[in-house]
Design a protein around this motif. Structure first.
Motif: not given
Length: 763
Positions: A567-574
């Motif tokens: 989920l964090a990766a799909k939002t282009k998070g860190v």
């Protein structure tokens, strides 16, 4: 120069003789002036008479000069004295030059010898001293080249060892240990170590040549915990599938073996287990004896299959492994995970507790004594980073980085070590199971978060339950997600992260914050330290009015963790790990495998991980502004974000479990080759049973008695009676029979202190 005309004559003689005769950097060459065509008495005086004088009467000459009244005679003596001084100065420079030449030659010889020795014994030096571990791996160097460089003189564990049938014992006493649905984060004892040992057991049994792996832990039959922790045995893996093998028996595979010790109806934190360690050793010894006999009947031709290695995890398991290693004469491996001396230093620096209060709470003195004992007994110490070797193990009496290198070199050359011994320190980063991770090289994934979640928060597609649980906190779930995953422990520094997020307006506008802080039902039921951190976090959310921007779900399962990363990766998070000190940082590797760039503390293992993966930024965890700046940089600069994502995927294979286990078995095998007195009763080995049982468990027990400060430990014979009552009626006689064989026979005194290993295990 009236009255000193002689000076001009001799200066001319010196100049005529040549500059080489008085070159300060060269010794004077002997000159035979009589052989020259034009003989000059003055030159002859300079080269022969002055060079041949004895300087011992120089002071006496000066006394005569002072006492001489005749001007001509005084001038003559003063002239003679000046030339003597000049000659002595010249001679001194010549001697200094020769001394310099000798030192240079000696240094070059020593450096050449060191280079030759390093090439011969490169596998004997600790990774922390050699500096060639994963932390310094050049990104443009292939893993195969790096592996070959580390083990140039060792036989790397490969499929050629698949005919071996090894039995490996792992020990992890505390925490709630099970193979499925691990309750990580439930308390401070059920964390990364539990996951590490379970996955290590599964990975080892899949390696060629490994037949069975037993993970020993505590059996807990308490209404406060799930019933599965009371099961005596749990199968983790069926082992390596080999259709060509005919020796696959019913005992092959990886298992959790739960040994009952301590109160049967209570779950105890690790600090309260010390009085019961000996009870665990007795139960573990009984199981190993039975299992060795069973394996011998299945695959050993009737001869017992003794453990290939006993590996203790943490101080309590290290104490137990030292006793079992000495009893069975089996090599011991130690992994500290976290160390008592380092923790004591950190707690004292905080200034909140005195040393007496710290010891009362954490039993820190008993823990340090166990670590010192384990350090002395271990043949191999496995660490995750070089920092752990240099800054943590370096605090112990039993290890010194520089001295360890010297002892390795002396042992390699066959030179006496004067009875000194230090275990080998090896950096082997933990592995990770990538079977459920799909690495997508295409940055434009098919399912972006905007296509999965509508603007009103509803989901057009079926989403993992944990996604819905997290996104319900957010007003705008499309923002990049800053993810932190750790238990609410003060040293994890979560409160500083929340402050950094709350006080940076730009960061709040660009991103959301997700805090996965273990599992909880009621804050009042949490430990005081964890509850305090969580309450502080909630107060900070209210202070900075972060409602709708921060998620802090109460529950998650271990199977949900990969979905949280996705989920964090799909939002282009860190992903961020702001811990004050992080011994390793397994979550950083997990995040990188799922395509998440990282921001992490510069204190500890993340330094090595960043060097290997090059997928993020390091910072001072005490610097609140540095945290917000690093997060803002990665969230706002998409090119940097994509570069870190690609680098993480490119290099993540360095941390796979097969790579870890191959290095692990290679190092363990090297220990056994250097110490042939270890018993090696596998089907491929030739040593007899009697040779493997030549040390006394009672001797080891006596040493533990001298070190213990928490409780009196019963004798081994008394404990055997207890085991017999719990097991079958014939077990007591079996254990006593084995113990009688383990009494050390009379041996001759070793002729050389380098043979200390022949008697070291008797303590």
């Amino acid at each position: 120069m009236a009255g000193n005309e002689w000076i001009n004559g001799y200066l001319e003689a010196i100049l005529d003789t040549g500059a080489s005769a008085i070159d300060e950097n060269k010794p004077p060459a002997p000159v035979n002036l009589r052989d020259r065509e034009h003989f000059n008495p003055t030159k002859y005086f300079v080269e022969e008479v002055v060079s041949g004088v004895d300087e011992s009467d120089l002071h006496r000459t000066w006394i005569k000069v002072v006492a001489t009244r005749n001007t001509r005679e005084r001038s003559s003596r003063l002239e003679n004295m000046c030339w003597r001084i000049w000659h002595l100065t010249r001679k001194k420079k010549q001697l200094e030059w020769e001394h310099f030449q000798r030192l240079t030659h000696r240094r070059l010889e020593r450096e050449q010898g060191q280079r030759d020795a390093t090439e011969d014994m490169s596998e004997d030096l600790s990774e922390g001293e050699r500096g060639d571990g994963f932390g310094e791996l050049a990104l443009n160097e292939s893993p195969s080249k790096e592996f070959q460089r580390n083990f140039s003189n060792l036989e790397v564990w490969s499929d050629s060892n698949k005919e071996k049938k090894l039995y490996i014992v792992l020990i992890s006493l505390h925490g709630l240990v099970r193979g499925e649905n691990m309750e990580l984060g439930r308390d401070s004892d059920t964390g990364g170590q539990v996951k590490y040992v379970v996955e290590l057991a599964r990975a080892l049994v899949r390696m060629p040549g490994v037949y069975r792996v037993d993970l020993f832990t505590r059996q807990i039959s308490s209404p406060d915990v799930d019933w599965t922790y009371g099961e005596p045995t749990e199968m983790l893996s069926a082992g390596m599938e080999d259709s060509e093998s005919e020796d696959v028996g019913e005992s092959s595979g990886a298992y959790i073996i739960r040994i009952p010790f301590g109160p049967r109806d209570k779950y105890l934190r690790k600090e309260l287990l010390w009085p019961y360690v000996q009870e665990f050793v007795d139960g573990a010894l009984a199981h190993i004896l039975n299992m060795s006999k069973a394996l011998g009947e299945q695959i050993g031709g009737g001869q017992p299959i003794w453990p290939y290695v006993i590996h203790g995890h943490y101080a309590d398991a290290g104490d137990s492994a030292a006793l079992l290693s000495g009893a069975l004469n089996v090599p011991m491996v130690l992994t500290g995970h976290s160390l008592g001396r380092n923790k004591l230093e950190q707690l004292l620096k905080q200034g909140r507790q005195s040393k007496e209060d710290i010891n009362s709470t954490y039993k820190i003195v008993r823990r340090i004594e166990a670590e010192e004992l384990s350090l002395d007994a271990a043949e191999l110490v496995i660490t995750s980073t070089k920092q752990e070797i240099e800054e943590q193990w370096g605090l112990y009496d039993g290890f010194d980085v520089k001295l360890e290198k010297v002892l390795r070199a002396r042992a390699r050359r066959g030179v006496s070590c004067h009875g000194r011994f230090m275990p080998r320190m090896v950096v082997i980063p933990p592995g990770m199971d990538f079977s459920n991770v799909v690495v997508q090289e295409d940055m434009h994934e098919a399912d972006d978060i905007t296509t999965l979640v509508n603007t009103d928060g509803t989901s057009p597609k079926a989403l993992p339950p944990i996604w819905s649980e997290i996104m319900r906190f957010f007003v705008n779930p499309h923002k990049p997600m800053i993810l932190a995953l750790s238990r609410p422990d003060p040293k994890k520094n979560i409160t500083t992260l929340v402050k950094a997020f709350g006080e940076c307006r730009s960061l709040r506008e660009l991103a959301n914050l997700t805090l996965i802080m273990g599992n909880r039902d009621d804050i009042d039921e949490m430990s005081s330290g964890n509850a305090s951190v969580l309450i502080t976090v909630l107060k900070l959310i209210d202070k900075y009015d972060l409602y709708g921007q921060v998620a802090y779900p109460k529950h998650h399962k271990q199977s949900d963790v990969p979905e949280i990363y996705r989920l964090a990766a799909k939002t282009k998070g860190v992903f961020i790990n702001p811990a004050l000190v992080e011994p390793f940082g397994l979550t950083l590797i997990e995040a990188a495998a799922h395509g998440l760039p990282m921001v992490a503390t510069k204190n500890g293992g993340p330094v090595d991980i960043q060097r290997a993966l090059n997928n993020g930024l390091l910072l001072d965890p005490h610097d609140q502004h540095a945290i917000s700046d690093a997060l803002l940089k990665l969230v706002s600069e998409k090119n940097l974000w994509n570069e870190c994502r690609r680098n993480g995927w490119k290099n993540i294979h360095l941390y796979s479990w097969p790579e870890h286990c191959r290095t692990y078995l290679t190092r363990v095998a090297a220990c056994r080759m250097r110490h042939p007195q270890w018993q090696t009763d596998t089907p491929m080995d030739e040593m007899t049973n009697e040779e493997s049982l030549n040390d006394s468990l009672t001797d080891v027990q006596d040493m533990s008695l001298r070190l213990s400060i928490d409780a009196d430990k019963s004798s081994i014979n008394g404990s055997v009676d207890h085991i017999a009552s719990a097991e079958d009626s014939g077990l007591q006689d079996q254990v006593k029979c084995v113990l009688s064989k383990m009494r050390k026979p009379e041996v001759e005194k070793p002729s050389d202190s380098g043979d200390r290993n022949k008697s070291r295990k008797t303590w």
